[in-house]
Structure formats: structure tokens, C-alpha cells
Design a protein around this motif. Structure first.
Motif, PDB file in Angstrom:
ATOM      1  N   GLN A   1       0.792  -1.199  -0.181  1.00  0.00           N
ATOM      2  CA  GLN A   1       0.006   0.036   0.093  1.00  0.00           C
ATOM      3  C   GLN A   1       0.973   1.260  -0.017  1.00  0.00           C
ATOM      4  OE1 GLN A   1      -2.468  -0.638   3.553  1.00  0.00           O
ATOM      5  NE2 GLN A   1      -3.905  -1.873   2.456  1.00  0.00           N
ATOM      6  N   VAL A   2       2.159   1.101   0.762  1.00  0.00           N
ATOM      7  CA  VAL A   2       3.012   2.325   0.631  1.00  0.00           C
ATOM      8  C   VAL A   2       3.512   2.592  -0.835  1.00  0.00           C
ATOM      9  CG1 VAL A   2       5.032   3.190   1.331  1.00  0.00           C
ATOM     10  CG2 VAL A   2       3.547   2.084   3.194  1.00  0.00           C
ATOM     11  N   GLU A   3       3.819   1.508  -1.371  1.00  0.00           N
ATOM     12  CA  GLU A   3       4.289   1.616  -2.819  1.00  0.00           C
ATOM     13  C   GLU A   3       3.110   2.073  -3.603  1.00  0.00           C
ATOM     14  OE1 GLU A   3       6.393  -1.175  -6.346  1.00  0.00           O
ATOM     15  OE2 GLU A   3       5.145  -2.141  -4.631  1.00  0.00           O
ATOM     16  N   GLY A   4       1.798   1.615  -3.710  1.00  0.00           N
ATOM     17  CA  GLY A   4       0.896   2.079  -4.500  1.00  0.00           C
ATOM     18  C   GLY A   4       0.297   3.716  -4.215  1.00  0.00           C
ATOM     19  N   ARG A   5       0.078   3.861  -2.951  1.00  0.00           N
ATOM     20  CA  ARG A   5      -0.620   5.005  -2.344  1.00  0.00           C
ATOM     21  C   ARG A   5       0.420   6.127  -2.219  1.00  0.00           C
ATOM     22  NH1 ARG A   5      -5.411   4.001   1.750  1.00  0.00           N
ATOM     23  NH2 ARG A   5      -5.651   6.070   0.815  1.00  0.00           N
TER      24      ARG A   5
ATOM     25  N   PHE B   1       3.597  10.016  -5.680  1.00  0.00           N
ATOM     26  CA  PHE B   1       4.927  11.262  -5.437  1.00  0.00           C
ATOM     27  C   PHE B   1       6.039  11.034  -6.559  1.00  0.00           C
ATOM     28  CE2 PHE B   1       9.090  12.113  -3.704  1.00  0.00           C
ATOM     29  CZ  PHE B   1       8.950  13.669  -3.566  1.00  0.00           C
ATOM     30  N   GLU B   2       6.457   9.969  -6.967  1.00  0.00           N
ATOM     31  CA  GLU B   2       6.957   9.877  -8.317  1.00  0.00           C
ATOM     32  C   GLU B   2       6.410  10.480  -9.386  1.00  0.00           C
ATOM     33  OE1 GLU B   2       8.286   5.863  -8.798  1.00  0.00           O
ATOM     34  OE2 GLU B   2       9.868   5.769  -7.411  1.00  0.00           O
ATOM     35  N   ARG B   3       5.347  10.185  -9.629  1.00  0.00           N
ATOM     36  CA  ARG B   3       4.545  11.142 -10.778  1.00  0.00           C
ATOM     37  C   ARG B   3       4.667  12.420 -10.639  1.00  0.00           C
ATOM     38  NH1 ARG B   3      -1.317   8.556 -11.552  1.00  0.00           N
ATOM     39  NH2 ARG B   3      -1.336  10.217 -13.317  1.00  0.00           N
TER      40      ARG B   3
ATOM     41  N   ILE C   1      16.276   8.151 -10.337  1.00  0.00           N
ATOM     42  CA  ILE C   1      15.240   7.878  -8.939  1.00  0.00           C
ATOM     43  C   ILE C   1      15.362   6.412  -8.440  1.00  0.00           C
ATOM     44  CG2 ILE C   1      13.204   8.142  -7.680  1.00  0.00           C
ATOM     45  CD1 ILE C   1      12.467  10.278  -9.760  1.00  0.00           C
ATOM     46  N   HIS C   2      15.638   6.356  -7.165  1.00  0.00           N
ATOM     47  CA  HIS C   2      15.781   4.797  -6.513  1.00  0.00           C
ATOM     48  C   HIS C   2      14.674   5.102  -5.326  1.00  0.00           C
ATOM     49  CE1 HIS C   2      19.958   3.166  -7.520  1.00  0.00           C
ATOM     50  NE2 HIS C   2      19.024   3.239  -8.570  1.00  0.00           N
ATOM     51  N   SER C   3      13.668   4.414  -5.424  1.00  0.00           N
ATOM     52  CA  SER C   3      12.457   4.439  -4.234  1.00  0.00           C
ATOM     53  C   SER C   3      12.440   3.070  -3.527  1.00  0.00           C
ATOM     54  CB  SER C   3      11.193   4.697  -5.051  1.00  0.00           C
ATOM     55  OG  SER C   3      11.311   5.991  -5.529  1.00  0.00           O
ATOM     56  N   HIS C   4      12.145   3.126  -2.228  1.00  0.00           N
ATOM     57  CA  HIS C   4      11.831   1.941  -1.659  1.00  0.00           C
ATOM     58  C   HIS C   4      10.784   2.172  -0.602  1.00  0.00           C
ATOM     59  CE1 HIS C   4      16.290   0.576  -2.425  1.00  0.00           C
ATOM     60  NE2 HIS C   4      16.456   1.889  -2.177  1.00  0.00           N
ATOM     61  N   SER C   5      10.053   1.256  -0.642  1.00  0.00           N
ATOM     62  CA  SER C   5       8.695   1.182   0.121  1.00  0.00           C
ATOM     63  C   SER C   5       8.705   0.059   1.302  1.00  0.00           C
ATOM     64  CB  SER C   5       7.400   0.842  -0.554  1.00  0.00           C
ATOM     65  OG  SER C   5       7.460   1.927  -1.878  1.00  0.00           O
ATOM     66  N   TYR C   6       8.574   0.558   2.565  1.00  0.00           N
ATOM     67  CA  TYR C   6       8.755  -0.496   3.675  1.00  0.00           C
ATOM     68  C   TYR C   6       7.502  -0.483   4.375  1.00  0.00           C
ATOM     69  CZ  TYR C   6      13.717   0.195   2.822  1.00  0.00           C
ATOM     70  OH  TYR C   6      14.880   0.363   2.068  1.00  0.00           O
ATOM     71  N   TYR C   7       7.317  -0.876   5.622  1.00  0.00           N
ATOM     72  CA  TYR C   7       6.224  -1.018   6.507  1.00  0.00           C
ATOM     73  C   TYR C   7       6.044   0.342   7.181  1.00  0.00           C
ATOM     74  CZ  TYR C   7       2.829  -2.194  10.116  1.00  0.00           C
ATOM     75  OH  TYR C   7       1.917  -2.251  11.262  1.00  0.00           O
TER      76      TYR C   7
ATOM     77  N   ALA D   1      -3.070  14.549  -2.274  1.00  0.00           N
ATOM     78  CA  ALA D   1      -3.556  13.285  -3.076  1.00  0.00           C
ATOM     79  C   ALA D   1      -3.102  11.975  -2.017  1.00  0.00           C
ATOM     80  CB  ALA D   1      -2.645  13.366  -4.534  1.00  0.00           C
ATOM     81  N   LEU D   2      -2.370  12.041  -1.328  1.00  0.00           N
ATOM     82  CA  LEU D   2      -2.138  10.941  -0.389  1.00  0.00           C
ATOM     83  C   LEU D   2      -2.813  10.558   0.613  1.00  0.00           C
ATOM     84  CD1 LEU D   2       1.896  11.924  -0.279  1.00  0.00           C
ATOM     85  CD2 LEU D   2       0.700  10.469  -1.852  1.00  0.00           C
TER      86      LEU D   2
END
Length: 499
Positions: A59-63, A68-70, A82-88, A120-121
């Protein structure tokens, strides 16, 4: 170039004073220049950290991350990748900017778009932390805080509330939050059976606490000549007062928090633990800023440890668990040792080939003066003392004596031809000015391509090239100024004795 030699012979004290100034200024610069293992690597990278507790990584990755990247790629210019990491419960986006981009302007655009994308988040998300990353900002020391009497939560509070603010005053230090222990907070432990018996849910308790624990401005009231400050008593000031908070009214009776829960001051659920010799402790990792010296930061931390122990409760032990300055000192010592060995061998070879200790002293004097001049030049270029700059100077040691050696050898040859000493110096200098200049320029030109390197290689090898080129130019100038001056006085008595 020939006119410089004539000026040196006519005004010898000017260049003697110049050499003394180089020694004094160079030594002062050497003692105050930042010292580190490698040069400062300032790759433009900005990190954006979003925190939304409890959200799953998918959910962090999608929402959060995707949205934010867009927004980011449609607004901010000069992005390399860009390097992105989604965690809990968190999202980290590292934005690598292109070389030559105005970092300040790019960061301002990132902060602006981050504030706009909040709408938007997911609801109630806090604005992100925007930080500039630098490869040169590395951990340089680690402090261990331990006690046989205090709990991990109390140790964490001590490290965070008292010791960390003290260490922040060290110039050039960067301090993240302490590791280990537990953050102290008020814990309300609900009893499910008691909640069911009184027809309550955890949400009911939560809503009441949120409404009850309010800090609102109450103003003041002026009665006659006294201006009284009005204090609201809605917020409990002590842990013992929390159980008396009313949760629900049942007829003429009230249900209090103590009837359905217990309240304690304790650490929150521990998410990380630090064990030293099998015992829980708290550590503070100290990092340095990009421009700071590792040695200066570590020395500042060592000076602060006694003060930190004074403001800590009895029984608290604070010691340096890790010290990066030792590695820096060892690395610098090894390079300086090799440099000194090379200088000694060069002086010995010159003595064997020329066969005169006076000429050897003249040649040998040009080596430290050229190195000190290079250090002054590096300081002007905002470089540091590191393995790469000292390595460049160590490589140049064997080359630095060439100009002075050729000059002394040619002066000696003209003396052997029967010429007066001063005339021999002038003729020798005029004869070799073009060859020595061309040779010096050829050696310096070899290092020019290193200035075209980009990325990490450019940050590493440019200081080495600068050190060699400045030292070579200084060696050539000294061979046209100080060497003739010293030859006029040292070789004069040698010439008289030989006659």
C-alpha cells in the motif's frame, strides 16, 4: 624567466623571507586543514522520507511512492535517476540529480511538490522529511551509554534528551536518533473483559483521551492590580492523574479510566536492540558533515564525554565504542612515511651523484618548500588533506628535485669552466630555462585529463592532479629564485676552497 634569476641574485633576502613565509604559512595551513581518508565527494542526491505508520509495503508503494514519483518527474528538472524503497509504514525516495544542476533550486522544487502532493496521499499523512545526502557524511564515532541501574527506556531518554543536545554543539557533527532502548511514553493497557462488562470499546477510550488531553490557550484575567494567568486543568500533569479521567457516564455514576485499564510510564514496543557483551545498551552514532574533518569531530566528541558524564545520573557509563580517527591517522601516517622515505632516498642519490653536501642541501630544501606550497594551494582550492592529495605529493617527490638538481649541476659545470660564481649562476640558468620549463609543463600536462573525469572518480583523482601540478609549478619557480640565492652563498665558499 631569466629576469627572475637576476632579481634573486640582487635581492636575495626577499626570497629568503618568501621561503620563511612558505614554511610558516604552510605549517599553519597543514595544522588547520580538514583531514580525512578521501576527498569530499559531493554527488547531488536528495532523499525524501514519508512516514505513515501501519501501512503495508504494497500500500505504501501504490498510495505514496508511486504518486509522489509521478508528481516529481512532471515538475522537477535535472533528475538523473530515482531510487525508491517502500517499507512497512515508510517510503524513501532517493533523487539523484545531474552534474551541474543548481542543487538548492532543485531541492526547493522537491519541497514544493512534496507539499502539493500531500493532498493526493492518504488522509492525515505528515509532510515528508527532505534531506541532502552526501557520501562524505560517514559515521566517525560511536558512543555507548550503559548503566546497571537504569532501564533501557530511561537510558534512551537520557541519550536523547541530555547527551545528544550536548554533542550537537561539536562543530561539523551530524547526529541521528540514538539506537537501542525504548522511547518513554504513557502506556494505557486496556482490559478487554472490563471493557465488555461496561459496554465500551477501545475506540471509545481513545476518543475520550483525545478530547480530554487537550492543551488550549486559556488566556489571563486581570483582577484589580494583579494579572492572573488562567490555567486549564484538562490535561493531566502527572501519571497518577490519568486513571481519574472519566470515560463514560452511566446514570449518576461515572466510569473512570482506572476501571477499564492500567496506566504506566514505560517504553513503547521495542523495535531495535543493541547488545554489547550480551547486555542491552544505547548507542549514539556520530557522523560528520561533508566539509568537516574526521579528526576534529572525533576530538570534539572526546572532549564532550566528561561533560556528558557530569550531567548524567550516577552509575551511567559513557565510552567511545568506535573511533574512525584511528584509521584516518594510520592511513595518513603510512602515506607521510612513504613520502619521507622517498625524500630521504632522493637526497641520498643526489649526494652520491653530485658529490657535494652543499649542493645536496640546496636540492633537498626545495622538496619541503614545494610540498608546503602545494598544501597552501590545495587549501585555496578548498581541498582537504587525504590519502589522494598526499599520494599525489608522494608521487611528485622524486620529480620535485629535477629542476633544482639540473640547475645545481649546470651551475657546478659553469664553475668548473672557470667562470665567476654569479656569472656561472646566470649563464647556467639562461641555458636550461627552456628545457626545464618544457619538462615541467610536460609532466603537468599528463595530469590534465584527470580534470575531465566525472562521478566518484573525478572527486577522487582531481585533488591528486591538483597536488602534483601545484607542486611541480612551485618546484620550477623555486629553482629560478631560491636555488640561485642559496647557490650564491653556499657554493661561494666551496668555490673559494676549490680555488
Amino acid at each position: 624567466m631569466n629576469q627572475i634569476v637576476l632579481i634573486a641574485l640582487r635581492r636575495p633576502y626577499t626570497f629568503v623571507v618568501m621561503s620563511i613565509l612558505i614554511v610558516l604559512w604552510g605549517t599553519k595551513t597543514l595544522l588547520h586543514m580538514p583531514t580525512d581518508v578521501f576527498p569530499n565527494i559531493t554527488i547531488p542526491v536528495t532523499s525524501v522520507v514519508w512516514i505513515y505508520s501501519g501501512l503495508l509495503p504494497q500500500q505504501v508503494e501504490g498510495r505514496i511512492t508511486y504518486l509522489f514519483e509521478r508528481f516529481l518527474t512532471s515538475t522537477v528538472e535535472g533528475i538523473k535517476y530515482i531510487h525508491s524503497h517502500s517499507y512497512y509504514g515508510s517510503s524513501i525516495t532517493n533523487i539523484f540529480l545531474q552534474d551541474g544542476v543548481d542543487v538548492g533550486r532543485a531541492e526547493a522544487d522537491i519541497v514544493g511538490i512534496a507539499q502539493n502532493v500531500v493532498k493526493a496521499l492518504p488522509p492525515d499523512i505528515s509532510p515528508p522529511m527532505v534531506m541532502r545526502l552526501a557520501p562524505s557524511s560517514i559515521p566517525v564515532a560511536m558512543l555507548q551509554i550503559s548503566s546497571d541501574r537504569m532501564t533501557p527506556a530511561e537510558l534512551y531518554n537520557l541519550a536523547y534528551m541530555r547527551i545528544r543536545p550536548l554533542l550537537v554543539t561539536v562543530p561539523g557533527i551530524v547526529l541521528p536518533h540514538p539506537y537501542g532502548g525504548q522511547d518513554m511514553q504513557v502506556m494505557v493497557n486496556l482490559d478487554q473483559q472490563k471493557l465488555l462488562a461496561r459496554n465500551l470499546t477501545p475506540t471509545d477510550v481513545h476518543n475520550v483521551l483525545m478530547k480530554q488531553y487537550l492543551v488550549l490557550p486559556s488566556g489571563d484575567i486581570k483582577i484589580k492590580s494583579t494579572d492572573w494567568i488562567v490555567q486549564t486543568n484538562a490535561s493531566p500533569l502527572q501519571i497518577d492523574h490519568f486513571p481519574d479521567i472519566p470515560i463514560k457516564r452511566d446514570g449518576n455514576a461515572f466510569i473512570y479510566l482506572r476501571d477499564v485499564a492500567t496506566v504506566q510510564l514505560m517504553g513503547r514496543v521495542q523495535q531495535n536492540a543493541v547488545l554489547v557483551n550480551g547486555k542491552q545498551t544505547v548507542i549514539i552514532v556520530a557522523m560528520k558533515s561533508t566539509e568537516a574533518s574526521t579528526l576534529d569531530v572525533v576530538d570534539g566528541i572526546k572532549k564532550m564525554i566528561p561533560r556528558a558524564e557530569q550531567i548524567s545520573p550516577e552509575g551511567v557509563k559513557i565510552r567511545l565504542l568506535d573511533d574512525a580517527s584511528t584509521f584516518v591517522k594510520d592511513s595518513i601516517f603510512d602515506v607521510v612515511h612513504e613520502m619521507a622515505t622517498a625524500g630521504a632516498l632522493v637526497g641520498l642519490i643526489v649526494l652520491l651523484l653530485i658529490g657535494s653536501w652543499r649542493a645536496t642541501v640546496i636540492v633537498w630544501t626545495s622538496i619541503p618548500l614545494s610540498i608546503l606550497t602545494a598544501i597552501i594551494g590545495l587549501h585555496w582550492l578548498e581541498e582537504t588533506i587525504n590519502v589522494m592529495t598526499l599520494g599525489g605529493l608522494a608521487l611528485a617527490v622524486g620529480i620535485l628535485v629535477d629542476d633544482a638538481t639540473v640547475m645545481i649541476e649546470n651551475i657546478d659545470r659553469h664553475i668548473e669552466m672557470g667562470k665567476p660564481l654569479e656569472q656561472a649562476i646566470i649563464d647556467a640558468a639562461n641555458q636550461i630555462v627552456v628545457p626545464t620549463l618544457v619538462a615541467t609543463l610536460c609532466i603537468a600536462i599528463v595530469w590534465i585529463p584527470l580534470f575531465e573525469l566525472g562521478g566518484v572518480a573525478g572527486y577522487l583523482f582531481k585533488p591528486m592532479a591538483e597536488a602534483v601540478i601545484i607542486a611541480m609549478m612551485a618546484s620550477f619557480i623555486l629553482s629560478r629564485t631560491l636555488v640561485p640565492t642559496m647557490a650564491k652563498y653556499l657554493l661561494k665558499s666551496h668555490h673559494v676552497e676549490a680555488a
